[in-house]
Design a protein around this motif. Structure first.
Motif, PDB file in Angstrom:
ATOM      1  N   GLN A   1       0.860  -1.245  -0.084  1.00 15.86           N
ATOM      2  CA  GLN A   1       0.060   0.104  -0.020  1.00 15.86           C
ATOM      3  C   GLN A   1       0.782   1.115  -0.195  1.00 15.86           C
ATOM      4  OE1 GLN A   1      -2.289  -1.003   3.509  1.00 15.86           O
ATOM      5  NE2 GLN A   1      -4.159  -1.044   2.330  1.00 15.86           N
ATOM      6  N   ALA A   2       1.867   1.266   0.975  1.00 16.31           N
ATOM      7  CA  ALA A   2       2.741   2.437   0.862  1.00 16.31           C
ATOM      8  C   ALA A   2       3.402   2.744  -0.383  1.00 16.31           C
ATOM      9  CB  ALA A   2       3.747   2.064   1.965  1.00 16.31           C
ATOM     10  N   GLN A   3       3.966   1.731  -1.052  1.00 13.68           N
ATOM     11  CA  GLN A   3       4.385   1.855  -2.492  1.00 13.68           C
ATOM     12  C   GLN A   3       3.407   2.703  -3.445  1.00 13.68           C
ATOM     13  OE1 GLN A   3       5.522  -1.637  -4.395  1.00 13.68           O
ATOM     14  NE2 GLN A   3       7.118  -0.664  -5.765  1.00 13.68           N
ATOM     15  N   LYS A   4       2.157   2.669  -3.410  1.00 18.61           N
ATOM     16  CA  LYS A   4       1.161   3.021  -4.273  1.00 18.61           C
ATOM     17  C   LYS A   4       0.742   4.244  -3.561  1.00 18.61           C
ATOM     18  CE  LYS A   4      -0.487  -1.228  -6.076  1.00 18.61           C
ATOM     19  NZ  LYS A   4      -1.461  -2.323  -5.931  1.00 18.61           N
ATOM     20  N   PHE A   5       0.506   4.365  -2.136  1.00 22.27           N
ATOM     21  CA  PHE A   5      -0.014   5.484  -1.747  1.00 22.27           C
ATOM     22  C   PHE A   5       0.856   6.729  -1.452  1.00 22.27           C
ATOM     23  CE2 PHE A   5      -0.466   7.939   2.541  1.00 22.27           C
ATOM     24  CZ  PHE A   5      -1.470   8.486   2.333  1.00 22.27           C
ATOM     25  N   TRP A   6       2.063   6.743  -1.136  1.00 24.66           N
ATOM     26  CA  TRP A   6       2.947   7.914  -1.192  1.00 24.66           C
ATOM     27  C   TRP A   6       3.054   8.848  -2.171  1.00 24.66           C
ATOM     28  CZ3 TRP A   6       2.975   9.953   3.301  1.00 24.66           C
ATOM     29  CH2 TRP A   6       3.017   9.494   4.461  1.00 24.66           C
ATOM     30  N   PRO A   7       3.162   8.237  -3.352  1.00 23.34           N
ATOM     31  CA  PRO A   7       3.219   9.102  -4.874  1.00 23.34           C
ATOM     32  C   PRO A   7       1.780   9.837  -4.764  1.00 23.34           C
ATOM     33  CG  PRO A   7       4.383   6.730  -5.282  1.00 23.34           C
ATOM     34  CD  PRO A   7       3.620   6.629  -3.746  1.00 23.34           C
ATOM     35  N   LEU A   8       0.905   9.346  -4.598  1.00 20.61           N
ATOM     36  CA  LEU A   8      -0.283   9.841  -4.783  1.00 20.61           C
ATOM     37  C   LEU A   8      -0.708  10.971  -3.794  1.00 20.61           C
ATOM     38  CD1 LEU A   8      -3.112   9.700  -6.118  1.00 20.61           C
ATOM     39  CD2 LEU A   8      -3.865   7.960  -4.515  1.00 20.61           C
ATOM     40  N   TYR A   9      -0.140  10.564  -2.597  1.00 23.45           N
ATOM     41  CA  TYR A   9      -0.360  11.510  -1.155  1.00 23.45           C
ATOM     42  C   TYR A   9       0.527  12.808  -1.671  1.00 23.45           C
ATOM     43  CZ  TYR A   9      -0.433  13.393   3.266  1.00 23.45           C
ATOM     44  OH  TYR A   9      -0.523  14.211   4.501  1.00 23.45           O
ATOM     45  N   ASN A  10       1.891  12.455  -1.868  1.00 21.97           N
ATOM     46  CA  ASN A  10       2.660  13.643  -2.147  1.00 21.97           C
ATOM     47  C   ASN A  10       2.279  14.520  -3.181  1.00 21.97           C
ATOM     48  OD1 ASN A  10       4.435  12.591  -0.574  1.00 21.97           O
ATOM     49  ND2 ASN A  10       5.799  11.576  -1.790  1.00 21.97           N
ATOM     50  N   GLU A  11       1.543  14.037  -4.166  1.00 16.35           N
ATOM     51  CA  GLU A  11       1.013  14.623  -5.311  1.00 16.35           C
ATOM     52  C   GLU A  11      -0.314  15.397  -4.766  1.00 16.35           C
ATOM     53  OE1 GLU A  11      -2.303  13.052  -8.706  1.00 16.35           O
ATOM     54  OE2 GLU A  11      -0.151  12.315  -9.009  1.00 16.35           O
ATOM     55  N   PHE A  12      -1.074  14.937  -3.674  1.00 18.79           N
ATOM     56  CA  PHE A  12      -2.085  15.614  -3.319  1.00 18.79           C
ATOM     57  C   PHE A  12      -1.423  16.759  -2.558  1.00 18.79           C
ATOM     58  CE2 PHE A  12      -4.361  15.761   0.982  1.00 18.79           C
ATOM     59  CZ  PHE A  12      -5.583  16.310   0.511  1.00 18.79           C
ATOM     60  N   THR A  13      -0.697  16.528  -1.508  1.00 18.32           N
ATOM     61  CA  THR A  13      -0.182  17.621  -0.655  1.00 18.32           C
ATOM     62  C   THR A  13       0.792  18.751  -1.410  1.00 18.32           C
ATOM     63  OG1 THR A  13       1.927  16.404  -0.326  1.00 18.32           O
ATOM     64  CG2 THR A  13       0.248  16.165   1.365  1.00 18.32           C
ATOM     65  N   ALA A  14       1.127  18.483  -2.629  1.00 23.46           N
ATOM     66  CA  ALA A  14       1.790  19.457  -3.406  1.00 23.46           C
ATOM     67  C   ALA A  14       0.766  20.372  -4.126  1.00 23.46           C
ATOM     68  CB  ALA A  14       2.655  18.727  -4.615  1.00 23.46           C
ATOM     69  N   LYS A  15      -0.410  19.639  -4.317  1.00 26.41           N
ATOM     70  CA  LYS A  15      -1.738  20.705  -4.981  1.00 26.41           C
ATOM     71  C   LYS A  15      -2.141  21.448  -3.793  1.00 26.41           C
ATOM     72  CE  LYS A  15      -2.430  17.591  -8.880  1.00 26.41           C
ATOM     73  NZ  LYS A  15      -3.643  16.690  -9.568  1.00 26.41           N
ATOM     74  N   ARG A  16      -2.345  20.880  -2.655  1.00 27.39           N
ATOM     75  CA  ARG A  16      -2.665  21.557  -1.616  1.00 27.39           C
ATOM     76  C   ARG A  16      -1.871  22.677  -1.089  1.00 27.39           C
ATOM     77  NH1 ARG A  16      -4.486  17.706   3.577  1.00 27.39           N
ATOM     78  NH2 ARG A  16      -2.241  17.754   3.594  1.00 27.39           N
ATOM     79  N   ARG A  17      -0.739  22.399  -1.112  1.00 26.13           N
ATOM     80  CA  ARG A  17       0.168  23.496  -0.657  1.00 26.13           C
ATOM     81  C   ARG A  17       0.062  24.844  -1.580  1.00 26.13           C
ATOM     82  NH1 ARG A  17       4.703  19.485   0.714  1.00 26.13           N
ATOM     83  NH2 ARG A  17       4.414  19.161   2.829  1.00 26.13           N
ATOM     84  N   GLU A  18       0.117  24.321  -2.989  1.00 25.24           N
ATOM     85  CA  GLU A  18      -0.038  25.312  -3.697  1.00 25.24           C
ATOM     86  C   GLU A  18      -1.282  26.365  -3.608  1.00 25.24           C
ATOM     87  OE1 GLU A  18       0.493  28.069  -6.711  1.00 25.24           O
ATOM     88  OE2 GLU A  18       1.804  26.754  -5.733  1.00 25.24           O
ATOM     89  N   LEU A  19      -2.376  25.551  -3.432  1.00 29.11           N
ATOM     90  CA  LEU A  19      -3.546  26.339  -3.058  1.00 29.11           C
ATOM     91  C   LEU A  19      -3.362  27.128  -1.784  1.00 29.11           C
ATOM     92  CD1 LEU A  19      -6.635  23.859  -3.993  1.00 29.11           C
ATOM     93  CD2 LEU A  19      -6.131  25.848  -4.896  1.00 29.11           C
ATOM     94  N   ASN A  20      -2.976  26.700  -0.785  1.00 27.12           N
ATOM     95  CA  ASN A  20      -2.721  27.412   0.349  1.00 27.12           C
ATOM     96  C   ASN A  20      -1.754  28.661   0.280  1.00 27.12           C
ATOM     97  OD1 ASN A  20      -4.435  25.980   1.910  1.00 27.12           O
ATOM     98  ND2 ASN A  20      -2.763  24.426   2.640  1.00 27.12           N
TER      99      ASN A  20
END
Length: 160
Positions: free
Chosen positions: A55-74
């Motif tokens: 799960q971690a192998q698939k989850f972390w790239p997706l989560y990192n993508e999400f947090t980068a987009k969220r940081r940009e919005l913030n």
């Protein structure tokens, strides 16, 4: 909303390291701390969400993508906030607030999108744990940062 405030406050506190320290170390110490913080966040979230290695192998790239987009919005949201509204017209204030609302709506839309995407990789229960673990981690970091000499008591009034 409280998560957004905490995140913004955390980023501000981390960015507000004493200038002499950053100058003396050429910014390396700050980068080292941010790297340590990121590693601690990954370890904490992995443990709290109970990610398997697969799960971690698939989850972390997706989560990192999400947090980068969220940081940009913030980041964009922070740029909209005027330091002083006294010099602004009513229309400028209204437009700024409308843009702020639109960005916050984009953040909600982003969270909904990634809620669905996360469920393709981890269970809905794990997604629920993720949201809680993010808040707990941020709260703990704020407590530790606020406990440092010379730092403001940042966590006051931000309890859930």
């Amino acid at each position: 909303m409280k998560y957004l405030l905490r995140s913004a406050l955390l980023l501000w506190l981390l960015a507000a390291l004493p200038a002499s320290e950053a100058a003396a170390q050429g910014g390396l110490r700050r980068q080292e701390r941010l790297s340590q913080l990121e590693n601690a966040r990954i370890a904490y979230l992995t443990e709290q969400v109970a990610l398997t290695p697969e799960q971690a192998q698939k989850f972390w790239p997706l989560y990192n993508e999400f947090t980068a987009k969220r940081r940009e919005l913030n980041r964009r949201l922070r740029q909209l906030r005027p330091v002083n509204t006294d010099g602004l017209s009513d229309q400028q204030i209204r437009d700024g607030l409308a843009q702020s609302f639109a960005l916050r709506q984009q953040e909600i839309t982003l969270e909904k999108e990634y809620f669905e995407r996360f469920q393709r990789v981890i269970s809905v229960r794990q997604v629920g744990r993720l949201a809680l673990a993010e808040r707990q981690f941020t709260k703990e970091v704020l407590k530790r940062v606020a406990g440092r000499p010379g730092m403001p008591a940042a966590a006051d009034g931000l309890d859930d």
